[in-house]
Design a protein around this motif. Structure first.
Motif, mmCIF file in Angstrom:
data_model
loop_
_atom_site.group_PDB
_atom_site.id
_atom_site.type_symbol
_atom_site.label_atom_id
_atom_site.label_comp_id
_atom_site.label_asym_id
_atom_site.label_seq_id
_atom_site.Cartn_x
_atom_site.Cartn_y
_atom_site.Cartn_z
ATOM 1 N N MET A 1 58.442 36.922 69.375
ATOM 2 C CA MET A 1 57.282 37.386 70.150
ATOM 3 C C MET A 1 57.530 37.107 71.629
ATOM 4 N N SER A 2 57.245 38.070 72.470
ATOM 5 C CA SER A 2 57.461 37.912 73.896
ATOM 6 C C SER A 2 56.363 37.057 74.506
ATOM 7 N N GLY A 3 56.579 36.644 75.776
ATOM 8 C CA GLY A 3 55.598 35.828 76.456
ATOM 9 C C GLY A 3 54.273 36.525 76.632
ATOM 10 N N SER A 4 54.285 37.843 76.641
ATOM 11 C CA SER A 4 53.048 38.589 76.813
ATOM 12 C C SER A 4 52.219 38.629 75.550
ATOM 13 N N GLY A 5 52.805 38.175 74.447
ATOM 14 C CA GLY A 5 52.077 38.167 73.186
ATOM 15 C C GLY A 5 52.215 39.463 72.409
ATOM 16 N N ALA A 6 52.975 40.431 72.975
ATOM 17 C CA ALA A 6 53.160 41.701 72.270
ATOM 18 C C ALA A 6 54.036 41.487 71.047
ATOM 19 N N ARG A 7 53.720 42.187 69.980
ATOM 20 C CA ARG A 7 54.501 42.092 68.760
ATOM 21 C C ARG A 7 55.375 43.326 68.595
ATOM 22 N N ALA A 8 56.603 43.094 68.190
ATOM 23 C CA ALA A 8 57.496 44.211 67.905
ATOM 24 C C ALA A 8 57.050 44.916 66.638
ATOM 25 N N ALA A 9 57.158 46.230 66.633
ATOM 26 C CA ALA A 9 56.803 46.994 65.439
ATOM 27 C C ALA A 9 57.768 46.662 64.308
ATOM 28 N N ALA A 10 57.267 46.576 63.113
ATOM 29 C CA ALA A 10 58.107 46.295 61.959
ATOM 30 C C ALA A 10 59.024 47.477 61.686
ATOM 31 N N TYR A 11 60.256 47.160 61.326
ATOM 32 C CA TYR A 11 61.208 48.219 61.024
ATOM 33 C C TYR A 11 61.003 48.729 59.609
ATOM 34 N N GLU A 12 61.100 50.048 59.443
ATOM 35 C CA GLU A 12 61.112 50.657 58.118
ATOM 36 C C GLU A 12 62.448 51.351 57.941
ATOM 37 N N VAL A 13 63.005 51.232 56.749
ATOM 38 C CA VAL A 13 64.318 51.809 56.477
ATOM 39 C C VAL A 13 64.178 52.866 55.395
ATOM 40 N N ALA A 14 64.738 54.043 55.637
ATOM 41 C CA ALA A 14 64.619 55.147 54.694
ATOM 42 C C ALA A 14 65.505 54.914 53.480
ATOM 43 N N SER A 15 64.924 55.018 52.304
ATOM 44 C CA SER A 15 65.712 54.950 51.081
ATOM 45 C C SER A 15 66.167 56.353 50.706
ATOM 46 N N GLY A 16 67.206 56.435 49.888
ATOM 47 C CA GLY A 16 67.687 57.720 49.422
ATOM 48 C C GLY A 16 68.562 58.457 50.408
ATOM 49 N N VAL A 17 68.966 57.801 51.499
ATOM 50 C CA VAL A 17 69.818 58.452 52.487
ATOM 51 C C VAL A 17 71.291 58.261 52.154
ATOM 52 N N MET A 18 71.656 57.076 51.684
ATOM 53 C CA MET A 18 73.041 56.795 51.345
ATOM 54 C C MET A 18 73.321 57.172 49.900
ATOM 55 N N PRO A 19 74.421 57.897 49.630
ATOM 56 C CA PRO A 19 74.789 58.185 48.247
ATOM 57 C C PRO A 19 75.190 56.909 47.521
ATOM 58 N N THR A 20 75.002 56.895 46.214
ATOM 59 C CA THR A 20 75.272 55.687 45.426
ATOM 60 C C THR A 20 76.384 55.891 44.401
ATOM 61 N N ASP A 21 77.211 56.905 44.589
ATOM 62 C CA ASP A 21 78.347 57.134 43.691
ATOM 63 C C ASP A 21 79.259 55.916 43.632
ATOM 64 N N THR A 22 79.860 55.709 42.476
ATOM 65 C CA THR A 22 81.013 54.816 42.373
ATOM 66 C C THR A 22 82.275 55.670 42.463
ATOM 67 N N THR A 23 83.426 55.011 42.599
ATOM 68 C CA THR A 23 84.674 55.768 42.640
ATOM 69 C C THR A 23 84.905 56.520 41.337
ATOM 70 N N GLU A 24 84.421 55.976 40.221
ATOM 71 C CA GLU A 24 84.583 56.671 38.949
ATOM 72 C C GLU A 24 83.699 57.919 38.864
ATOM 73 N N ASP A 25 82.524 57.865 39.490
ATOM 74 C CA ASP A 25 81.681 59.064 39.558
ATOM 75 C C ASP A 25 82.415 60.193 40.279
ATOM 76 N N VAL A 26 83.052 59.847 41.382
ATOM 77 C CA VAL A 26 83.783 60.845 42.160
ATOM 78 C C VAL A 26 84.968 61.375 41.364
ATOM 79 N N ARG A 27 85.665 60.467 40.668
ATOM 80 C CA ARG A 27 86.803 60.892 39.859
ATOM 81 C C ARG A 27 86.377 61.873 38.759
ATOM 82 N N ALA A 28 85.277 61.558 38.088
ATOM 83 C CA ALA A 28 84.806 62.400 36.991
ATOM 84 C C ALA A 28 84.357 63.764 37.497
ATOM 85 N N ARG A 29 83.655 63.788 38.616
ATOM 86 C CA ARG A 29 83.193 65.060 39.167
ATOM 87 C C ARG A 29 84.381 65.918 39.575
ATOM 88 N N GLY A 30 85.389 65.291 40.161
ATOM 89 C CA GLY A 30 86.570 66.034 40.579
ATOM 90 C C GLY A 30 87.361 66.588 39.413
#
Length: 258
Positions: A1-30
């Motif tokens: 918290m800064s000296g002025s008492g202002a609070r930083a906005a909480a961060y939100e992180v988007a789910s579902g953006v990063m793929p979750t394949d394993t190397t075997e998933d990629v091998r099988a698809r190929g």
């Protein structure tokens, strides 16, 4: 918290953006594919007014790429999240890399994919200012490599009409009806209040590359976000997924796989 008492906005992180394949998933698809295609979302990190996040273009590109990966046997890659947003530099939070750097990143990714047996790359672009991506694809094609840039303007126009988007592509330049609709469908939790009263149009932008966005809009918005809806966002993505079919057919034609 800064000296002025202002609070930083909480961060939100988007789910579902990063793929979750394993190397075997990629091998099988190929193993089941006659020709392998990777899909790379390219977004940006730039202002989108007061109601859409800086990551809007990345979230849009990822939403399109996810729908493609659900409908076609492609390898979904994680997004490039910072690109060429120099025209938005007047607004806090915007971060850019040079066109030369973006060119090199995409070229290196394509080369890495080819070394691992993936002969084709589709770049799903979510930011109109990434002009250099067209040059990347042109140069790759001239070298005999298989690469495509998606969606084209015609694909967006088809999607606009199918979804009932009122705003023309000229007017719907930034943080407007299309982007708001896609986020209302794919990530409604990140759309903050204010789009209902943020409409602003500036159709004559002939000096944009010289003077930047701030010469045309104070809010950062050029478009009609008040018209956005989740239903339109769903239909936009459905249309783009359908439009991808000829790209996939072209890239997987028998003569193209090395």
């Amino acid at each position: 918290m800064s000296g002025s008492g202002a609070r930083a906005a909480a961060y939100e992180v988007a789910s579902g953006v990063m793929p979750t394949d394993t190397t075997e998933d990629v091998r099988a698809r190929g193993a089941d594919a006659s020709a392998q295609v990777a899909v790379l979302p390219v977004g940006s990190f730039e202002q989108h007014g007061a109601f859409l996040p800086l990551a809007t273009d990345t979230l849009v590109a990822c939403a399109v790429a996810r729908e493609i990966a659900a409908a076609y046997p492609v390898h979904l890659l994680p997004p490039v999240t910072i690109s060429c947003s120099h025209e938005h530099a007047a607004w806090p939070g915007t971060v850019s890399i040079s066109a030369v750097t973006l060119h090199a990143v995409i070229t290196d990714i394509a080369a890495s994919l080819r070394r691992s047996g993936v002969g084709a790359l589709v770049v799903v672009n979510g930011h109109g200012g990434n002009y250099v991506l067209g040059n990347v694809v042109q140069e790759a094609s001239a070298r005999g490599e298989r690469m495509a840039l998606f969606p084209a303007g015609e694909d967006w126009e088809d999607a606009r009409q199918q979804a009932g988007v009122v705003t023309s592509l000229l007017t719907d330049m930034h943080a407007g009806e299309i982007e708001t609709s896609i986020l209302l469908h794919a990530h409604p939790e990140f759309v903050r209040p204010g789009n209902e009263s943020a409409d602003f149009t500036a159709d004559d932008r002939r000096h944009l590359l010289t003077v930047g966005m701030s010469a045309y809009t104070e809010s950062g918005v050029i478009g009609r976000p008040s018209l956005g809806s989740a239903e339109k966002g769903k239909e936009l993505l459905a249309s783009l997924t359908e439009s991808f079919a000829p790209y996939f057919a072209l890239l997987t034609a028998a003569t193209g796989q090395e």
